[in-house]
Design a protein around this motif. Structure first.
Motif, PDB file in Angstrom:
ATOM      1  N   MET A 210      -1.998  -2.287   7.658  1.00  0.00           N
ATOM      2  CA  MET A 210      -2.562  -1.820   6.387  1.00  0.00           C
ATOM      3  C   MET A 210      -3.397  -0.566   6.604  1.00  0.00           C
ATOM      4  SD  MET A 210      -3.443  -5.535   4.692  1.00  0.00           S
ATOM      5  CE  MET A 210      -4.269  -4.905   3.232  1.00  0.00           C
ATOM      6  N   ALA A 211      -4.097  -0.510   7.731  1.00  0.00           N
ATOM      7  CA  ALA A 211      -4.860   0.701   8.051  1.00  0.00           C
ATOM      8  C   ALA A 211      -3.932   1.895   8.227  1.00  0.00           C
ATOM      9  CB  ALA A 211      -5.691   0.475   9.311  1.00  0.00           C
ATOM     10  N   GLU A 212      -2.817   1.676   8.928  1.00  0.00           N
ATOM     11  CA  GLU A 212      -1.839   2.752   9.127  1.00  0.00           C
ATOM     12  C   GLU A 212      -1.248   3.218   7.804  1.00  0.00           C
ATOM     13  OE1 GLU A 212       0.933   1.039  11.833  1.00  0.00           O
ATOM     14  OE2 GLU A 212      -0.489   1.041  13.525  1.00  0.00           O
ATOM     15  N   ALA A 213      -1.137   2.293   6.839  1.00  0.00           N
ATOM     16  CA  ALA A 213      -0.572   2.642   5.534  1.00  0.00           C
ATOM     17  C   ALA A 213      -1.570   3.391   4.650  1.00  0.00           C
ATOM     18  CB  ALA A 213      -0.083   1.382   4.818  1.00  0.00           C
ATOM     19  N   GLY A 214      -2.853   3.432   5.064  1.00  0.00           N
ATOM     20  CA  GLY A 214      -3.816   4.229   4.314  1.00  0.00           C
ATOM     21  C   GLY A 214      -5.022   3.502   3.779  1.00  0.00           C
ATOM     22  N   ALA A 215      -5.199   2.218   4.152  1.00  0.00           N
ATOM     23  CA  ALA A 215      -6.347   1.465   3.650  1.00  0.00           C
ATOM     24  C   ALA A 215      -7.538   1.607   4.585  1.00  0.00           C
ATOM     25  CB  ALA A 215      -5.983  -0.009   3.503  1.00  0.00           C
ATOM     26  N   LYS A 216      -8.732   1.551   4.000  1.00  0.00           N
ATOM     27  CA  LYS A 216      -9.960   1.433   4.784  1.00  0.00           C
ATOM     28  C   LYS A 216     -10.208  -0.063   4.968  1.00  0.00           C
ATOM     29  CE  LYS A 216     -14.973   2.025   4.454  1.00  0.00           C
ATOM     30  NZ  LYS A 216     -16.084   2.416   3.554  1.00  0.00           N
TER      31      LYS A 216
ATOM     32  N   ALA B  23       3.228   9.834  -7.979  1.00  0.00           N
ATOM     33  CA  ALA B  23       4.166  10.180  -9.052  1.00  0.00           C
ATOM     34  C   ALA B  23       3.480  10.175 -10.415  1.00  0.00           C
ATOM     35  CB  ALA B  23       5.338   9.199  -9.050  1.00  0.00           C
ATOM     36  N   MET B  24       2.446   9.336 -10.566  1.00  0.00           N
ATOM     37  CA  MET B  24       1.733   9.229 -11.840  1.00  0.00           C
ATOM     38  C   MET B  24       0.546  10.185 -11.921  1.00  0.00           C
ATOM     39  SD  MET B  24       1.689   5.048 -12.020  1.00  0.00           S
ATOM     40  CE  MET B  24       0.636   4.953 -13.465  1.00  0.00           C
ATOM     41  N   GLY B  25       0.265  10.886 -10.815  1.00  0.00           N
ATOM     42  CA  GLY B  25      -0.879  11.796 -10.807  1.00  0.00           C
ATOM     43  C   GLY B  25      -2.204  11.090 -10.634  1.00  0.00           C
ATOM     44  N   LEU B  26      -2.188   9.880 -10.071  1.00  0.00           N
ATOM     45  CA  LEU B  26      -3.403   9.127  -9.815  1.00  0.00           C
ATOM     46  C   LEU B  26      -3.815   9.300  -8.362  1.00  0.00           C
ATOM     47  CD1 LEU B  26      -2.846   5.648 -11.524  1.00  0.00           C
ATOM     48  CD2 LEU B  26      -4.564   7.336 -12.151  1.00  0.00           C
ATOM     49  N   GLU B  27      -5.116   9.385  -8.116  1.00  0.00           N
ATOM     50  CA  GLU B  27      -5.603   9.414  -6.740  1.00  0.00           C
ATOM     51  C   GLU B  27      -6.211   8.056  -6.427  1.00  0.00           C
ATOM     52  OE1 GLU B  27      -8.703  11.930  -3.923  1.00  0.00           O
ATOM     53  OE2 GLU B  27      -8.025  12.776  -5.837  1.00  0.00           O
ATOM     54  N   LEU B  28      -5.712   7.420  -5.364  1.00  0.00           N
ATOM     55  CA  LEU B  28      -6.149   6.072  -5.027  1.00  0.00           C
ATOM     56  C   LEU B  28      -6.996   6.050  -3.769  1.00  0.00           C
ATOM     57  CD1 LEU B  28      -3.048   3.705  -5.481  1.00  0.00           C
ATOM     58  CD2 LEU B  28      -4.922   4.134  -7.081  1.00  0.00           C
ATOM     59  N   GLU B  29      -7.989   5.174  -3.799  1.00  0.00           N
ATOM     60  CA  GLU B  29      -8.691   4.772  -2.582  1.00  0.00           C
ATOM     61  C   GLU B  29      -8.462   3.273  -2.444  1.00  0.00           C
ATOM     62  OE1 GLU B  29     -13.200   4.311  -0.710  1.00  0.00           O
ATOM     63  OE2 GLU B  29     -12.924   5.020  -2.763  1.00  0.00           O
ATOM     64  N   ILE B  30      -8.001   2.843  -1.270  1.00  0.00           N
ATOM     65  CA  ILE B  30      -7.730   1.424  -1.063  1.00  0.00           C
ATOM     66  C   ILE B  30      -8.641   0.892   0.045  1.00  0.00           C
ATOM     67  CG2 ILE B  30      -6.016  -0.296  -0.364  1.00  0.00           C
ATOM     68  CD1 ILE B  30      -3.903   1.428  -1.720  1.00  0.00           C
ATOM     69  N   VAL B  31      -9.417  -0.119  -0.301  1.00  0.00           N
ATOM     70  CA  VAL B  31     -10.298  -0.799   0.650  1.00  0.00           C
ATOM     71  C   VAL B  31      -9.771  -2.219   0.792  1.00  0.00           C
ATOM     72  CG1 VAL B  31     -12.666  -1.495   1.138  1.00  0.00           C
ATOM     73  CG2 VAL B  31     -12.219   0.623  -0.121  1.00  0.00           C
ATOM     74  N   ALA B  32      -9.791  -2.767   2.024  1.00  0.00           N
ATOM     75  CA  ALA B  32      -9.074  -4.032   2.201  1.00  0.00           C
ATOM     76  C   ALA B  32      -9.635  -4.909   3.305  1.00  0.00           C
ATOM     77  CB  ALA B  32      -7.602  -3.737   2.496  1.00  0.00           C
ATOM     78  N   LEU B  33      -9.360  -6.202   3.151  1.00  0.00           N
ATOM     79  CA  LEU B  33      -9.359  -7.137   4.267  1.00  0.00           C
ATOM     80  C   LEU B  33      -7.911  -7.211   4.724  1.00  0.00           C
ATOM     81  CD1 LEU B  33     -11.511 -10.105   2.876  1.00  0.00           C
ATOM     82  CD2 LEU B  33     -12.271  -8.217   4.320  1.00  0.00           C
ATOM     83  N   GLY B  34      -7.654  -6.937   5.997  1.00  0.00           N
ATOM     84  CA  GLY B  34      -6.278  -6.917   6.480  1.00  0.00           C
ATOM     85  C   GLY B  34      -6.245  -6.603   7.952  1.00  0.00           C
ATOM     86  N   GLY B  35      -5.287  -5.742   8.335  1.00  0.00           N
ATOM     87  CA  GLY B  35      -5.118  -5.448   9.741  1.00  0.00           C
ATOM     88  C   GLY B  35      -4.632  -4.040  10.004  1.00  0.00           C
ATOM     89  N   GLU B  36      -4.111  -3.828  11.205  1.00  0.00           N
ATOM     90  CA  GLU B  36      -3.729  -2.494  11.656  1.00  0.00           C
ATOM     91  C   GLU B  36      -2.624  -1.873  10.816  1.00  0.00           C
ATOM     92  OE1 GLU B  36      -2.802  -2.695  15.788  1.00  0.00           O
ATOM     93  OE2 GLU B  36      -4.847  -3.270  16.386  1.00  0.00           O
TER      94      GLU B  36
ATOM     95  N   ILE C 189       0.834  -1.208   0.000  1.00  0.00           N
ATOM     96  CA  ILE C 189       0.000   0.000   0.000  1.00  0.00           C
ATOM     97  C   ILE C 189       0.865   1.253   0.000  1.00  0.00           C
ATOM     98  CG2 ILE C 189      -1.616   1.360   1.395  1.00  0.00           C
ATOM     99  CD1 ILE C 189      -2.831  -1.404   2.251  1.00  0.00           C
ATOM    100  N   ALA C 190       1.908   1.256   0.824  1.00  0.00           N
ATOM    101  CA  ALA C 190       2.814   2.408   0.864  1.00  0.00           C
ATOM    102  C   ALA C 190       3.428   2.656  -0.509  1.00  0.00           C
ATOM    103  CB  ALA C 190       3.899   2.188   1.913  1.00  0.00           C
ATOM    104  N   ALA C 191       3.831   1.574  -1.190  1.00  0.00           N
ATOM    105  CA  ALA C 191       4.419   1.709  -2.526  1.00  0.00           C
ATOM    106  C   ALA C 191       3.376   2.158  -3.547  1.00  0.00           C
ATOM    107  CB  ALA C 191       5.041   0.380  -2.955  1.00  0.00           C
ATOM    108  N   LEU C 192       2.165   1.640  -3.449  1.00  0.00           N
ATOM    109  CA  LEU C 192       1.091   2.060  -4.360  1.00  0.00           C
ATOM    110  C   LEU C 192       0.811   3.550  -4.224  1.00  0.00           C
ATOM    111  CD1 LEU C 192      -1.422  -0.913  -3.990  1.00  0.00           C
ATOM    112  CD2 LEU C 192      -0.308  -0.206  -6.117  1.00  0.00           C
ATOM    113  N   MET C 193       0.785   4.039  -2.990  1.00  0.00           N
ATOM    114  CA  MET C 193       0.536   5.464  -2.759  1.00  0.00           C
ATOM    115  C   MET C 193       1.660   6.317  -3.347  1.00  0.00           C
ATOM    116  SD  MET C 193      -2.408   5.640  -1.316  1.00  0.00           S
ATOM    117  CE  MET C 193      -3.564   5.015  -0.091  1.00  0.00           C
ATOM    118  N   ARG C 194       2.902   5.878  -3.154  1.00  0.00           N
ATOM    119  CA  ARG C 194       4.063   6.601  -3.707  1.00  0.00           C
ATOM    120  C   ARG C 194       3.997   6.671  -5.222  1.00  0.00           C
ATOM    121  NH1 ARG C 194       7.161   3.602  -0.036  1.00  0.00           N
ATOM    122  NH2 ARG C 194       7.746   2.114  -1.655  1.00  0.00           N
TER     123      ARG C 194
END
Length: 391
Positions: free
Chosen positions: A44-50, A29-42, A20-25
């Motif tokens: 991944m939440a800290e990295a920016g996922a809902k 750089a590409m000018g894309l705005e991302l929303e990340i929704v996930a099954l995961g844990g804390e 997720i951290a790499a996807l956001m980076r």
């Protein structure tokens, strides 16, 4: 652009957070705005996922061991599919977590076939598959498989998958680690102390099957080495109480810590550990280790009858190069006496330690070059761009 990511257990949450951290980076750089929704844990939440559902504690190894998690797994899988049905994402990324992800991938193939699916860190079919059924399912619903091991890439490519080998994400994670001296100073470890990391559990079943034999071995080690002190990094905070109670029961000189796993690894003279991703983390930091694993005896009997010795090793460290770099003590061999003997040899036999460290270097070459997470993120975002251009 919305990406849905599905993973489970402690290791999946770690790998998901790095991705997720790499996807956001890369998206920035590409000018894309991302929303990340996930099954995961804390993490991944800290990295920016809902987070739709926390899956870090829903997982086990073995047949009988898995039974308590059947209903929680089905519930979280249904929740994910209901979300996908109501809010179709632009792309789905699956990370390991075979049971739920096979269901999610199959749903995507049948009901949302125009949405691309990437599988990052595929299930280890290349190690223990007894038929091609699950392999065929994975290949069928996956548009791009991002492999972390060379052998994994070869296996899935030979079975028809579109594969890119990106390398192992731990190569990136283990770069920003303190030196041994810095880590020992930070933890207050004196030069004469032997710092031994104990890693008995990231699943509840491991507290039952692994913790007693590992702690009994530790008890013997500290009688033979008065300078030994044990460090236990928590994989989940919920394990603190049972581990601290066991420390008192066995009378160990031990410190339980949370959030300092990398510092402990950097400082350690040895680790006694369960089998899993953590074995690679230790190897990348040049920590000699004894790998221990036990399952329900009936599970083992069934597995041996079906697999008939087809799994050569349990530890990823050994699997990567298909040779016994580190000692593995599995099932009936995982006794306190055997663990103690293997640990003492690695602590006191300099030739044996040197051999392990040399073998670690060979293994390291099979994990790829730095920039793994960014390579994976670029592949995923390229799939997004291709979808945009084709719409």
């Amino acid at each position: 652009m919305r990406i849905f990511i599905s993973t489970g257990e402690v290791s999946g949450d770690l790998q998901g957070s790095l991705l997720i951290a790499a996807l956001m980076r890369q998206a920035e750089a590409m000018g894309l705005e991302l929303e990340i929704v996930a099954l995961g844990g804390e993490k991944m939440a800290e990295a920016g996922a809902k987070i739709l559902g926390n899956t870090t504690s829903i997982g086990s190894m073995g047949i009988f061991e898995s039974l308590p998690y059947v209903l929680p797994t089905l519930r979280v899988q249904r929740r994910a599919i209901a979300y996908l049905k109501q809010y179709p994402p632009d792309l789905v990324v699956l990370i390991d977590y075979m049971g739920p992800n096979l269901g999610i991938g199959t749903y995507m193939q049948q009901h949302l076939p125009n949405i691309p699916v990437a599988y990052y860190i595929a299930p280890q079919e290349w190690v223990w598959s007894i038929s091609l059924r699950n392999t065929s399912r994975i290949v069928g619903f996956t548009d791009k498989l991002l492999a972390i091991f060379p052998e994994e890439a070869r296996y899935f490519r030979n079975n028809g998958a579109n594969v890119s080998w990106v390398g192992h994400p731990l190569v990136d994670r283990m770069q920003d680690v303190l030196t041994r001296e810095e880590a020992r100073n930070k933890l207050g470890i004196t030069p004469e102390q032997k710092a031994i990391a104990l890693l008995p559990a990231s699943r509840w079943q491991e507290l039952k099957y692994l913790l007693p034999v590992i702690f009994q071995a530790a008890q013997t080690i500290q009688t033979q080495l008065p300078e030994a002190h044990f460090w236990i990094p928590l994989s989940l905070e919920v394990y603190r109480q049972p581990i601290e109670e066991a420390i008192k029961k066995y009378g160990l000189r031990a410190t339980v810590v949370s959030g300092q796993q990398k510092e402990i690894f950097a400082a350690a003279d040895l680790a006694i550990t369960k089998s899993g991703t953590v074995n690679l983390e230790l190897a990348l930091l040049n920590v000699p280790q004894v790998v221990v694993y036990r399952l329900n005896p009936v599970t083992v009997w069934i597995a041996r009858k079906i697999l008939k010795g087809s799994i050569p090793f349990a530890s990823p460290t050994n699997l990567v190069v298909m040779k016994p770099i580190v000692p593995e003590l599995l099932q009936e061999d995982a006794t306190p006496e055997n663990i103690t003997q293997a640990a003492m040899e690695l602590l006191l036999n300099s030739q044996r330690r040197s051999q392990i460290l040399a073998d670690y270097q060979q293994m390291r070459h099979c994990l790829g070059e730095l920039g793994v997470c960014d390579r994976a993120a670029k592949e995923i975002l390229q799939m997004l761009e291709d979808r945009i251009n084709n719409c």
